[in-house]
Design a protein around this motif. Sequence first.
Motif, PDB file in Angstrom:
ATOM      1  N   PHE A  45       0.687  -1.257   0.006  1.00  8.07           N
ATOM      2  CA  PHE A  45       0.158   0.089   0.048  1.00  8.07           C
ATOM      3  C   PHE A  45       0.781   1.076  -0.022  1.00  8.07           C
ATOM      4  CE2 PHE A  45      -3.085  -3.090   1.845  1.00  8.07           C
ATOM      5  CZ  PHE A  45      -4.018  -2.759   0.862  1.00  8.07           C
ATOM      6  N   ALA A  46       2.118   1.330   0.789  1.00  6.47           N
ATOM      7  CA  ALA A  46       2.846   2.424   0.658  1.00  6.47           C
ATOM      8  C   ALA A  46       3.456   2.690  -0.799  1.00  6.47           C
ATOM      9  CB  ALA A  46       3.973   2.178   1.787  1.00  6.47           C
ATOM     10  N   ILE A  47       3.921   1.475  -1.329  1.00 10.90           N
ATOM     11  CA  ILE A  47       4.484   1.685  -2.808  1.00 10.90           C
ATOM     12  C   ILE A  47       3.420   2.178  -3.706  1.00 10.90           C
ATOM     13  CG2 ILE A  47       5.424   0.425  -4.676  1.00 10.90           C
ATOM     14  CD1 ILE A  47       7.125  -1.354  -2.467  1.00 10.90           C
ATOM     15  N   LEU A  48       2.196   1.674  -3.638  1.00  8.76           N
ATOM     16  CA  LEU A  48       1.168   2.026  -4.195  1.00  8.76           C
ATOM     17  C   LEU A  48       0.640   3.681  -4.064  1.00  8.76           C
ATOM     18  CD1 LEU A  48      -1.121   1.210  -6.304  1.00  8.76           C
ATOM     19  CD2 LEU A  48      -2.516   0.725  -4.392  1.00  8.76           C
ATOM     20  N   ARG A  49       0.814   3.919  -2.949  1.00  8.84           N
ATOM     21  CA  ARG A  49       0.450   5.309  -2.592  1.00  8.84           C
ATOM     22  C   ARG A  49       1.630   6.268  -3.102  1.00  8.84           C
ATOM     23  NH1 ARG A  49       1.255   8.997   1.644  1.00  8.84           N
ATOM     24  NH2 ARG A  49      -0.652  10.423   2.050  1.00  8.84           N
ATOM     25  N   LEU A  50       2.800   5.688  -3.143  1.00  8.58           N
ATOM     26  CA  LEU A  50       3.797   6.714  -3.884  1.00  8.58           C
ATOM     27  C   LEU A  50       3.482   6.927  -5.312  1.00  8.58           C
ATOM     28  CD1 LEU A  50       6.739   7.990  -3.718  1.00  8.58           C
ATOM     29  CD2 LEU A  50       7.402   5.728  -4.618  1.00  8.58           C
ATOM     30  N   PHE A  51       3.154   5.663  -5.941  1.00  5.43           N
ATOM     31  CA  PHE A  51       3.089   6.063  -7.407  1.00  5.43           C
ATOM     32  C   PHE A  51       1.722   6.612  -7.583  1.00  5.43           C
ATOM     33  CE2 PHE A  51       5.346   1.948  -7.830  1.00  5.43           C
ATOM     34  CZ  PHE A  51       6.420   2.544  -8.522  1.00  5.43           C
ATOM     35  N   ILE A  52       0.550   6.657  -6.799  1.00  9.65           N
ATOM     36  CA  ILE A  52      -0.682   7.517  -7.286  1.00  9.65           C
ATOM     37  C   ILE A  52      -0.454   8.830  -6.709  1.00  9.65           C
ATOM     38  CG2 ILE A  52      -3.030   7.858  -6.162  1.00  9.65           C
ATOM     39  CD1 ILE A  52      -3.114   4.764  -5.774  1.00  9.65           C
ATOM     40  N   LEU A 109      -9.687   3.179   0.318  1.00 11.83           N
ATOM     41  CA  LEU A 109      -9.290   4.098   1.251  1.00 11.83           C
ATOM     42  C   LEU A 109      -7.591   4.554   1.175  1.00 11.83           C
ATOM     43  CD1 LEU A 109     -10.817   2.431   4.286  1.00 11.83           C
ATOM     44  CD2 LEU A 109     -11.276   4.353   3.361  1.00 11.83           C
ATOM     45  N   ASN A 110      -6.751   3.804   0.591  1.00  8.02           N
ATOM     46  CA  ASN A 110      -5.421   4.151   0.016  1.00  8.02           C
ATOM     47  C   ASN A 110      -5.656   5.027  -0.927  1.00  8.02           C
ATOM     48  OD1 ASN A 110      -2.669   3.788   0.464  1.00  8.02           O
ATOM     49  ND2 ASN A 110      -2.475   2.301  -1.281  1.00  8.02           N
ATOM     50  N   ARG A 111      -6.248   5.202  -1.861  1.00  8.94           N
ATOM     51  CA  ARG A 111      -6.366   6.151  -2.789  1.00  8.94           C
ATOM     52  C   ARG A 111      -6.887   7.654  -2.248  1.00  8.94           C
ATOM     53  NH1 ARG A 111      -5.906   9.905  -5.454  1.00  8.94           N
ATOM     54  NH2 ARG A 111      -6.648  10.271  -7.770  1.00  8.94           N
TER      55      ARG A 111
END
Length: 186
Positions: free
Chosen positions: A87-94, A177-179
């Motif tokens: 989720f942290a890596i996905l949050r970085l890309f988003i 929620l991460n988005r």
Amino acid sequence: MSQSPRDPYSTSNQDDLNPFAPPESLDETEKSPSATAQVSSEGLQEIPPVQASYVFSIALLILGLFVAGFTGIALFPLSWGIIGLPFAILRLFIHRWSISRAIRDGRYPGGVRFNYVYFFVSLVLGFFCFCAGVLVFFLFCTLIIYSAEGNSSAFENAAPWLLGANAILAIFTSLALNRMSVPRYQ
């Protein structure tokens, strides 16, 4: 010798202002083409780079997990850190995609640094997004079990499908929620 009259449409002489010239050419300061190019290139904002401390933090977390796995030492922060890592890596890309859109639209105020603090905040938010998805999963499982209390044969036939749909709903809840945790620049 007679002097020819001055051309009122000419902008070749810097001391004389042409009243019919476009507004950008009426600037009284003397600018060379290279000075103009520097100003325009400075005016462009770039996406802040991912600092090395972010990558070192990810590497340290993964190394800590391997060490904990081989030595048998159970470290609680490392175990929940691995849950929040995707989720942290996905949050970085988003977030970087959101910044690129904001720069393109001219809405980016700046000031974001992708360093180890950002990584640990993303880990914590990712862990809570995962926990929210698990909570949604178990709440719907509980609801399904209590609603099928009197009709167990129908529940046994539909259980795999309901379980799969519930898992997909939990994953989408976690991702949504991460988005939502990524700042938007408006």
